[in-house]
Structures are given as structure tokens and as C-alpha cells.
Design a protein around this motif. Structure first.
Motif, mmCIF file in Angstrom:
data_model
loop_
_atom_site.group_PDB
_atom_site.id
_atom_site.type_symbol
_atom_site.label_atom_id
_atom_site.label_comp_id
_atom_site.label_asym_id
_atom_site.label_seq_id
_atom_site.Cartn_x
_atom_site.Cartn_y
_atom_site.Cartn_z
ATOM 1 N N PHE A 58 -9.551 32.042 1.556
ATOM 2 C CA PHE A 58 -10.607 32.362 0.661
ATOM 3 C C PHE A 58 -10.695 33.789 0.736
ATOM 4 O O PHE A 58 -11.107 34.429 2.010
ATOM 5 C CB PHE A 58 -12.035 31.776 1.141
ATOM 6 N N ASP A 59 -10.344 34.407 -0.343
ATOM 7 C CA ASP A 59 -10.186 35.961 -0.439
ATOM 8 C C ASP A 59 -12.063 36.191 -0.848
ATOM 9 O O ASP A 59 -12.309 35.949 -1.942
ATOM 10 C CB ASP A 59 -9.509 36.579 -1.345
ATOM 11 N N PHE A 60 -12.531 37.253 -0.080
ATOM 12 C CA PHE A 60 -13.682 37.814 -0.477
ATOM 13 C C PHE A 60 -13.579 39.021 -1.109
ATOM 14 O O PHE A 60 -12.980 40.013 -0.643
ATOM 15 C CB PHE A 60 -14.670 37.908 0.722
ATOM 16 N N LYS A 61 -14.001 39.200 -2.334
ATOM 17 C CA LYS A 61 -13.982 40.489 -3.327
ATOM 18 C C LYS A 61 -14.875 41.531 -2.958
ATOM 19 O O LYS A 61 -16.272 41.110 -2.626
ATOM 20 C CB LYS A 61 -13.498 40.325 -4.565
ATOM 21 N N ARG A 62 -15.013 42.632 -3.389
ATOM 22 C CA ARG A 62 -15.685 43.360 -3.220
ATOM 23 C C ARG A 62 -17.039 43.463 -4.395
ATOM 24 O O ARG A 62 -16.765 43.092 -5.369
ATOM 25 C CB ARG A 62 -15.318 45.164 -3.686
ATOM 26 N N ILE A 63 -18.167 43.646 -4.038
ATOM 27 C CA ILE A 63 -19.456 43.493 -4.891
ATOM 28 C C ILE A 63 -19.396 44.741 -5.751
ATOM 29 O O ILE A 63 -19.300 45.921 -5.370
ATOM 30 C CB ILE A 63 -20.703 43.299 -4.257
ATOM 31 N N PRO A 105 -4.786 39.982 6.329
ATOM 32 C CA PRO A 105 -4.127 38.471 6.408
ATOM 33 C C PRO A 105 -2.433 38.786 6.456
ATOM 34 O O PRO A 105 -1.993 37.557 6.642
ATOM 35 C CB PRO A 105 -4.558 37.787 4.942
ATOM 36 N N GLN A 106 -2.014 39.720 5.833
ATOM 37 C CA GLN A 106 -0.577 39.814 6.086
ATOM 38 C C GLN A 106 -0.061 39.811 7.343
ATOM 39 O O GLN A 106 1.196 39.568 7.714
ATOM 40 C CB GLN A 106 0.118 41.118 5.301
ATOM 41 N N LYS A 107 -0.600 40.001 8.565
ATOM 42 C CA LYS A 107 -0.581 40.291 9.826
ATOM 43 C C LYS A 107 -0.504 38.834 10.462
ATOM 44 O O LYS A 107 -0.033 38.806 11.644
ATOM 45 C CB LYS A 107 -1.390 41.240 10.611
ATOM 46 N N ILE A 108 -1.073 37.626 9.897
ATOM 47 C CA ILE A 108 -0.985 36.540 10.611
ATOM 48 C C ILE A 108 0.165 35.812 10.211
ATOM 49 O O ILE A 108 0.805 35.861 9.051
ATOM 50 C CB ILE A 108 -2.225 35.624 9.873
ATOM 51 N N PRO A 109 0.861 35.147 11.230
ATOM 52 C CA PRO A 109 2.169 34.539 11.121
ATOM 53 C C PRO A 109 2.047 33.476 9.934
ATOM 54 O O PRO A 109 0.907 32.776 10.056
ATOM 55 C CB PRO A 109 2.463 33.865 12.633
ATOM 56 N N ASP A 164 -19.505 50.896 -1.475
ATOM 57 C CA ASP A 164 -18.082 50.693 -1.984
ATOM 58 C C ASP A 164 -17.754 49.206 -1.747
ATOM 59 O O ASP A 164 -16.638 48.737 -1.158
ATOM 60 C CB ASP A 164 -16.904 51.589 -0.897
ATOM 61 N N GLY A 165 -18.485 48.511 -2.549
ATOM 62 C CA GLY A 165 -18.544 47.113 -2.195
ATOM 63 C C GLY A 165 -18.913 46.262 -1.356
ATOM 64 O O GLY A 165 -18.959 45.075 -1.184
ATOM 65 N N ALA A 166 -19.329 46.661 -0.176
ATOM 66 C CA ALA A 166 -19.971 46.060 0.992
ATOM 67 C C ALA A 166 -21.388 46.203 1.156
ATOM 68 O O ALA A 166 -22.064 47.223 1.253
ATOM 69 C CB ALA A 166 -19.445 46.888 2.408
ATOM 70 N N MET A 167 -22.040 45.001 0.936
ATOM 71 C CA MET A 167 -23.487 44.879 0.967
ATOM 72 C C MET A 167 -23.991 45.047 2.205
ATOM 73 O O MET A 167 -25.139 45.823 2.246
ATOM 74 C CB MET A 167 -23.774 43.383 0.704
ATOM 75 N N ARG A 168 -23.475 44.921 3.454
ATOM 76 C CA ARG A 168 -24.145 45.106 4.619
ATOM 77 C C ARG A 168 -24.090 46.821 5.002
ATOM 78 O O ARG A 168 -25.055 47.303 5.409
ATOM 79 C CB ARG A 168 -23.102 44.779 5.870
ATOM 80 N N ASP A 169 -23.025 47.380 4.372
ATOM 81 C CA ASP A 169 -23.362 49.084 4.437
ATOM 82 C C ASP A 169 -24.527 49.443 3.487
ATOM 83 O O ASP A 169 -25.284 50.256 3.901
ATOM 84 C CB ASP A 169 -22.090 49.557 3.767
ATOM 85 N N ALA A 170 -24.465 48.934 2.279
ATOM 86 C CA ALA A 170 -25.518 49.365 1.167
ATOM 87 C C ALA A 170 -26.880 48.969 2.207
ATOM 88 O O ALA A 170 -28.060 49.775 2.109
ATOM 89 C CB ALA A 170 -25.657 48.383 0.120
ATOM 90 N N LEU A 171 -27.141 48.005 2.784
ATOM 91 C CA LEU A 171 -28.386 47.521 3.538
ATOM 92 C C LEU A 171 -28.582 48.571 4.590
ATOM 93 O O LEU A 171 -29.755 49.053 5.048
ATOM 94 C CB LEU A 171 -28.351 45.991 4.009
ATOM 95 N N SER A 172 -27.477 48.741 5.212
ATOM 96 C CA SER A 172 -27.769 49.897 6.329
ATOM 97 C C SER A 172 -28.250 51.328 5.812
ATOM 98 O O SER A 172 -29.151 51.776 6.474
ATOM 99 C CB SER A 172 -26.475 50.155 6.905
ATOM 100 N N VAL A 173 -27.648 51.918 4.760
ATOM 101 C CA VAL A 173 -27.967 52.925 4.352
ATOM 102 C C VAL A 173 -29.526 52.769 3.782
ATOM 103 O O VAL A 173 -30.365 53.745 3.947
ATOM 104 C CB VAL A 173 -27.196 53.452 2.967
ATOM 105 N N LEU A 174 -29.875 51.855 3.218
ATOM 106 C CA LEU A 174 -31.246 51.708 2.536
ATOM 107 C C LEU A 174 -32.231 51.754 3.887
ATOM 108 O O LEU A 174 -33.345 52.192 3.663
ATOM 109 C CB LEU A 174 -31.220 50.375 1.860
#
Length: 441
Positions: free
Chosen positions: A85-90, A71-75, A123-133
Motif C-alpha cells: 500500500f503506497d501512501f502519497k503526499r497530502i 521499498p526498493q531495498k526490501i528483498p 511538503d505533504g506530511a500532515m505530522r510535520d504540519a501539525l508540529s509547526v502549528l
């Protein structure tokens, strides 16, 4: 009514102009037309400027969703016209509970510790967890998935290896370090992933020395927490700081290394042999090891061993003035050095065993050590060494400390041949140091 655009590959002004033309038209069905721009920070400056007017006064039926990981790169002009809206790690616990619901619905058989490991690797990303499972269930279809199976899928190793390697490093067992790395490579594990997991293990050890065992900072099973706390008691914080710094610096180097194994082996050899490494970090490890041995000696004294009571002090008598040493006196010391050292108690004798007596010219008695750390340690016992020499040889010596490499070079320059007493190799020094440390323990 939902249009998604990847800004990484559609980042020009023309792409934004197309959107500006499309937003004029209402949705075909439903109330809103939604534009999702993924990785929006990849848009060019011109594209951001073209989008700015539309964001400022969007039609009532249009909603823009701008997704980004930077987000810091957005003007600022764009940022100020959006709701953020900030999404935090699960957390690992929340992710494990969610995955548990999935495996019940899909009728998947998997161990709890394996499921928890998947959540931690994600590491807090549900998508990565589902991929490994999903990979685990596809590869081990209709089987009871164990932790070892998950480790095979992600290319990682059992946590017991980290305890084993950490102990080997701290105890200076280089052979065991090499054996552990060899096992990792033979089993086809990814070295970068292994180093990353090792840094996480060292971090847990460091945290365990600062927090209670029920702290949320130690997000792992009770069994692992018990092992972590046990190992953390035996390793100093200074050593852990050095290990974490060293392996963290190694991680980016592995990405561009032609041979990752060699880099890891060299790093482990340096950390397991701090006495032969002249860096500041190595000196910290060596000092921590010495402190550990000194604390063990103190605990032995407290556990029941008591020195004999000292006799009543006798009237102080004036000490006779000792003559200054001459070259012949230094020759006697050189010939009887091992016998002289045996008269000291640990730890003084242990450090003196790693040195020998040298001579160049004049009346200076040179105590030659293998490295800086050994010399600095021996200097702490200078008074007792001076008294011991005076009592045994009946004269006062002028002691100078030097290092083996410097002494050999000067001796060869002055006399043209090596010193007959300096034939102790670097390996012999290391072996003597290891033997003396065992003696103290």
C-alpha cells in the motif's frame, strides 16, 4: 496486542528470532496480534531470511505490518509475500482544510495565508504540519497568528523577498542582491531554507510560462499567482533554467560549507554579472538579456515610431577600389575611436562602447573586448563596422577580434610596456556595458 519494533536499532537475527517465538502464542484479548516493524528496510540480510518463513506461513492470529520509506531495498522474496500500500503526499488544499478543522476545535486564531503556508512547508506530511502549528500556538499563546509569526518559527522569509532577489539577478543589480542577502542574515533566517524556497519560487515562474493561471501546478493563492505571472513575462525560460540549475547545485554544498553566506553571495554575483562570467550558463543569461532589449526596440518601432521613408534607389555605380590600410591609418582609428562609435545607432554603438582599438604589428586592426560574449556579439555587426571605417578613413581595414587579457599579454611581450590605449579596467568595461544597456532601454 500491538507490538511495534524499530528495525533501525533492532536489525539483527536475534531480534527476529524473538518475534518467531512470540507469534506462537495467541493474543490475550481480541482476535489478532499485530506486529509493526518500522523502517523494515534496515534489517540485515540474515534477519530478512529469518523472517521469511514466518511471513510465508504466519499463524492465523498474527498480522505483520512492514513500514518503510525505501521499498526498493526490501528483498524480492519478502516483497512478493506482502500486500503493498503506497501512501502519497497530502495536497496543500486537503491539508489546509484539515488544519482548519483543528483550529476551530482548539479555538486557535490564525490567518488563512499563514495556515496555507504551514501546509506548503510541510511538503505533504500532515505530522510535520501539525508540529509547526503546535509550535506556533505554543510560542504565540492566545494571539492571532500571522504569516510573519509562522515565518519566524520555521526560519523562512516573506515571499516578496524572492520577487525582489529574482528581479535584482535578472537586471544585474549586484548591490541589491548583496543588500537582500544581508537582510536575510541579520533577521536570523536559515540560508539553506531560503535557497530551497527560492528554487521553489523559480520553479513557479518557469511553470507560469507554460500553463494557464488556473492550473493545479500553481498551487498557491490567487494573489501570488498574479505576481508570479507578472514577473514570469519579463524573464526568459533559458534564464530560469540557468537559475534553477545553479541554485539546486548550491543546496547540497551549503550542508558542508563553513560559511553559507559566502557561497550564496558568490553565486548571486556570478548570476548578476554574466558578462564577466565565462561559463555557458552565464552566456545564456547574457544572450537572454540582449534578446529582451532587442524586443523592446522592436515594440518601440511598432508603437508608432517609424523610420523616414527611403528615397528611390539610384542607379548602382561601381564602387571605387579602396587602398589597403597602413599602420598610420590604424593610429588614426585609435585616436578617433570614440568619435567613430558615436556615428552608429544602438545597439551597435552600445556594444562598441565596451571595446577599444589595439595594434601589435602589420596592418591588422585589433578590436579588443573584455570577454567572449562581447566579442561574439560585436562580430554580428562586422559588415556595418567595415563600411563605417571605409567611409570615415578612406581605406579597407583587416579587422581581427581579440580579448583584453590576451592582447595586453602579447603587447607587453613585444614592446615591454602596456598599450597606452588599454588602461580601461574591468570595472570600466562593466560600467560601460551597464550604461549602454540603459541607453538601449
Amino acid at each position: 496486542n500491538v507490538i511495534e519494533m524499530d528495525a533501525a536499532s533492532n536489525n539483527s537475527v536475534d531480534n527476529i528470532r524473538d518475534i518467531r517465538e512470540e507469534v506462537k502464542y495467541p493474543p490475550t484479548e481480541g482476535k489478532y496480534k499485530i506486529y509493526i516493524i518500522d523502517e523494515v528496510h534496515m534489517l540485515s540480510t540474515g534477519a530478512f531470511n529469518a523472517l521469511l518463513k514466518t511471513l510465508e506461513e504466519p499463524p492465523a492470529h498474527v498480522i505483520f505490518i512492514l513500514a518503510t520509506t525505501d521499498p526498493q531495498k526490501i528483498p524480492t522474496t519478502v516483497h512478493s509475500r506482502c500486500q503493498r500500500f503506497d501512501f502519497k503526499r497530502i495536497t496543500v488544499n486537503d491539508m489546509t482544510n484539515t488544519l482548519s478543522e483543528y483550529i476551530v476545535t482548539e479555538n486557535i486564531q490564525i490567518e488563512e495565508k499563514a495556515l496555507r503556508y504551514i501546509a506548503r512547508v510541510a511538503d505533504g506530511a500532515m505530522r510535520d504540519a501539525l508540529s509547526v502549528l503546535d509550535q506556533c500556538t505554543a510560542f504565540y499563546f492566545e494571539q492571532n497568528i500571522t504569516l510573519d509569526m509562522v515565518l519566524d518559527i520555521v526560519g523562512s522569509v516573506d515571499t516578496r523577498v524572492f520577487f525582489k532577489l529574482t528581479n535584482a539577478l535578472y537586471e544585474g543589480n549586484t548591490a541589491l542582491c548583496m543588500q537582500t542577502i544581508d537582510e536575510i542574515v541579520i533577521n536570523g533566517r536559515d540560508i539553506s531554507q531560503f535557497v530551497s524556497d527560492l528554487v521553489e519560487h523559480l520553479r513557479n515562474l518557469l511553470v507560469a510560462t507554460s500553463v494557464s493561471e488556473d492550473s493545479a501546478a500553481l498551487d498557491m493563492s490567487l494573489e501570488n499567482i498574479t505576481l508570479i505571472l507578472k514577473q514570469a513575462k519579463n524573464i526568459s525560460r533559458e534564464t530560469l533554467f540557468t537559475y534553477i540549475t545553479t541554485f539546486s547545485a548550491l543546496l547540497p554544498q551549503l550542508k558542508y560549507a563553513a560559511n553559507e553566506r559566502v557561497l550564496l553571495e558568490v553565486t548571486c554575483i556570478k548570476l548578476s554579472n554574466p558578462e564577466s562570467n565565462k561559463t555557458e550558463d552565464a552566456a545564456n543569461i547574457f544572450d537572454a538579456r540582449i534578446k529582451k532589449l532587442e524586443s523592446k526596440l522592436a515594440s518601440l518601432t511598432e508603437g508608432g515610431f517609424r523610420p523616414e521613408p527611403k528615397p528611390s534607389p539610384e542607379p548602382v555605380q561601381a564602387k571605387p577600389t579602396l587602398r589597403k590600410s597602413v599602420p598610420d591609418d590604424i593610429t588614426k582609428v585609435r585616436e578617433n575611436w570614440d568619435e567613430f562609435v558615436q556615428g552608429f545607432k544602438p545597439p551597435t554603438s552600445s556594444y562598441l562602447l565596451t571595446s577599444y582599438v589595439g595594434y601589435l604589428e602589420g596592418t591588422e586592426l585589433l578590436i579588443v573586448t573584455n570577454n567572449y560574449s562581447a566579442a561574439e556579439t560585436i562580430k554580428k555587426y562586422q559588415d556595418s563596422i567595415q563600411r563605417g571605417l571605409a567611409e570615415k578613413f578612406g581605406c579597407e581595414f583587416q579587422i581581427v577580434y581579440t580579448y583584453k587579457d590576451i592582447y595586453e599579454q602579447k603587447h607587453k611581450q613585444m614592446y615591454g610596456v602596456p598599450d597606452e590605449y588599454s588602461d580601461i579596467s574591468r570595472e570600466d568595461f562593466t560600467e560601460k556595458m551597464d550604461t549602454s544597456i540603459i541607453e538601449i532601454e
